[in-house]
Design an enzyme around this catalytic site. Structure first.
Site, mmCIF file in Angstrom:
data_model
loop_
_atom_site.group_PDB
_atom_site.id
_atom_site.type_symbol
_atom_site.label_atom_id
_atom_site.label_comp_id
_atom_site.label_asym_id
_atom_site.label_seq_id
_atom_site.Cartn_x
_atom_site.Cartn_y
_atom_site.Cartn_z
ATOM 1 N N GLU A 25 -15.683 9.544 10.166
ATOM 2 C CA GLU A 25 -14.811 8.778 9.265
ATOM 3 C C GLU A 25 -13.443 9.443 9.164
ATOM 4 O O GLU A 25 -13.332 10.666 9.297
ATOM 5 C CB GLU A 25 -15.429 8.752 7.853
ATOM 6 N N ASP B 185 -12.977 7.713 0.125
ATOM 7 C CA ASP B 185 -12.199 7.546 -1.102
ATOM 8 C C ASP B 185 -13.155 7.111 -2.225
ATOM 9 O O ASP B 185 -13.796 7.944 -2.856
ATOM 10 C CB ASP B 185 -11.107 6.511 -0.821
ATOM 11 N N PHE C 293 -2.059 8.416 -1.649
ATOM 12 C CA PHE C 293 -2.251 7.587 -0.451
ATOM 13 C C PHE C 293 -1.634 8.312 0.743
ATOM 14 O O PHE C 293 -0.446 8.650 0.732
ATOM 15 C CB PHE C 293 -1.630 6.207 -0.634
ATOM 16 N N ASP D 294 -3.346 4.403 8.447
ATOM 17 C CA ASP D 294 -2.179 3.513 8.438
ATOM 18 C C ASP D 294 -1.781 3.083 7.038
ATOM 19 O O ASP D 294 -2.540 3.212 6.082
ATOM 20 C CB ASP D 294 -2.491 2.243 9.239
HETATM 21 P P1 5GP Z 1 -13.548 3.883 0.471
HETATM 22 O O1 5GP Z 1 -14.454 2.739 0.773
HETATM 23 O O2 5GP Z 1 -14.204 5.236 0.496
HETATM 24 O O3 5GP Z 1 -12.772 3.652 -0.796
HETATM 25 O O4 5GP Z 1 -12.418 3.863 1.537
HETATM 26 C C1 5GP Z 1 -12.592 4.199 2.846
HETATM 27 C C2 5GP Z 1 -11.510 3.555 3.681
HETATM 28 O O5 5GP Z 1 -10.351 3.232 2.887
HETATM 29 C C3 5GP Z 1 -11.030 4.508 4.744
HETATM 30 O O6 5GP Z 1 -11.790 4.409 5.911
HETATM 31 C C4 5GP Z 1 -9.580 4.078 4.913
HETATM 32 O O7 5GP Z 1 -9.498 3.037 5.848
HETATM 33 C C5 5GP Z 1 -9.164 3.550 3.562
HETATM 34 N N1 5GP Z 1 -8.423 4.549 2.743
HETATM 35 C C6 5GP Z 1 -8.850 5.190 1.637
HETATM 36 N N2 5GP Z 1 -7.908 6.029 1.172
HETATM 37 C C7 5GP Z 1 -6.869 5.929 2.028
HETATM 38 C C8 5GP Z 1 -5.590 6.572 2.104
HETATM 39 O O8 5GP Z 1 -5.198 7.445 1.314
HETATM 40 N N3 5GP Z 1 -4.800 6.199 3.156
HETATM 41 C C9 5GP Z 1 -5.165 5.272 4.073
HETATM 42 N N4 5GP Z 1 -4.302 4.996 5.043
HETATM 43 N N5 5GP Z 1 -6.362 4.642 4.031
HETATM 44 C C10 5GP Z 1 -7.205 4.981 3.019
#
Ligand code: 5GP
Length: 187
Positions: free
Chosen positions: A110, A114, A163, A170
């Site tokens: 991964e 987040d 972020f 991206d």
């Molecule tokens: P989660 O489901 O854990 O909230 O998020 C996972 C996905 O969210 C990651 O694979 C990524 O694509 C996106 N994501 C979460 N935080 C960030 C961030 O700070 N920057 C970017 N570019 N994508 C994020």
């Protein structure tokens, strides 16, 4: 049309720091999976640069000594959790892992964890494919926003609640080819 966002504000993790840590992760994974076959399961698209560097940091099986090293196979899934914004939304499976995952050791690769929803969704999906084991390696862990508990076996860096972009990550499909991790904006 490119999004009208300001450029990344500052470097959070430099290229040399990334590469050093990825070599450490690769060395640990090589020990943990020595003499075994391992499916590296990349989560498209954010993990591609990490995936490529991590794969090369894992000791490969050598033809002259097949009992040494890790036999690695590449598989990918594509999930959608962010839709052109910095707020999380529902997780969707766009492309799934193949039937090859059955009875295999799988290491999910991964870019960032987040809220944890993406990883939870993927783990539940993989369980239906009957793998031997499933572990997780993430380059970045952002625990401040965690909404669901998820087990992570290998973590590159724990980062603050911001972020980030670069090194595969991206904002609206921009910044993926930066060789470092940068802060785009504070949340
Ligand atoms: P989660 O489901 O854990 O909230 O998020 C996972 C996905 O969210 C990651 O694979 C990524 O694509 C996106 N994501 C979460 N935080 C960030 C961030 O700070 N920057 C970017 N570019 N994508 C994020």
């Amino acid at each position: 049309m490119p999004a009208t966002k300001p450029p990344p504000e500052s470097v959070l993790i430099s290229e040399s720091c990334l590469q050093h840590r990825i070599r450490e992760l690769g060395a640990q994974i090589s020990i943990d999976y020595e003499n075994q076959e391992l499916v590296l399961l990349g989560v498209l698209r954010g993990s591609v640069l990490f995936f490529a560097d991590l794969a090369r940091a894992i000791s490969a099986t050598h033809p002259s000594d097949p009992d040494c090293g890790v036999q690695v196979r590449f598989e990918f899934v594509q999930l959608m959790s962010y839709h052109e914004s910095t707020k999380p939304s529902k997780v969707q499976l766009i492309r799934g892992g193949s039937n090859y995952l059955e009875h295999r050791h799988i290491l999910i690769v991964e870019d960032i964890v987040d809220t944890g929803h993406t990883l939870k969704f993927l783990r539940e999906h993989l369980e239906t494919l009957n793998p031997k084991t499933v572990k997780v390696c993430t380059l970045l862990d952002k625990p401040a926003q965690r909404q669901v508990p998820v087990a992570i076996d290998y973590i590159g860096f724990e980062i603050p609640d911001a972020f980030v972009v670069g090194y595969g990550l991206d904002y609206a499909q921009q910044y993926r080819n930066l060789p470092y991790i940068a802060l785009l904006e504070s949340t």
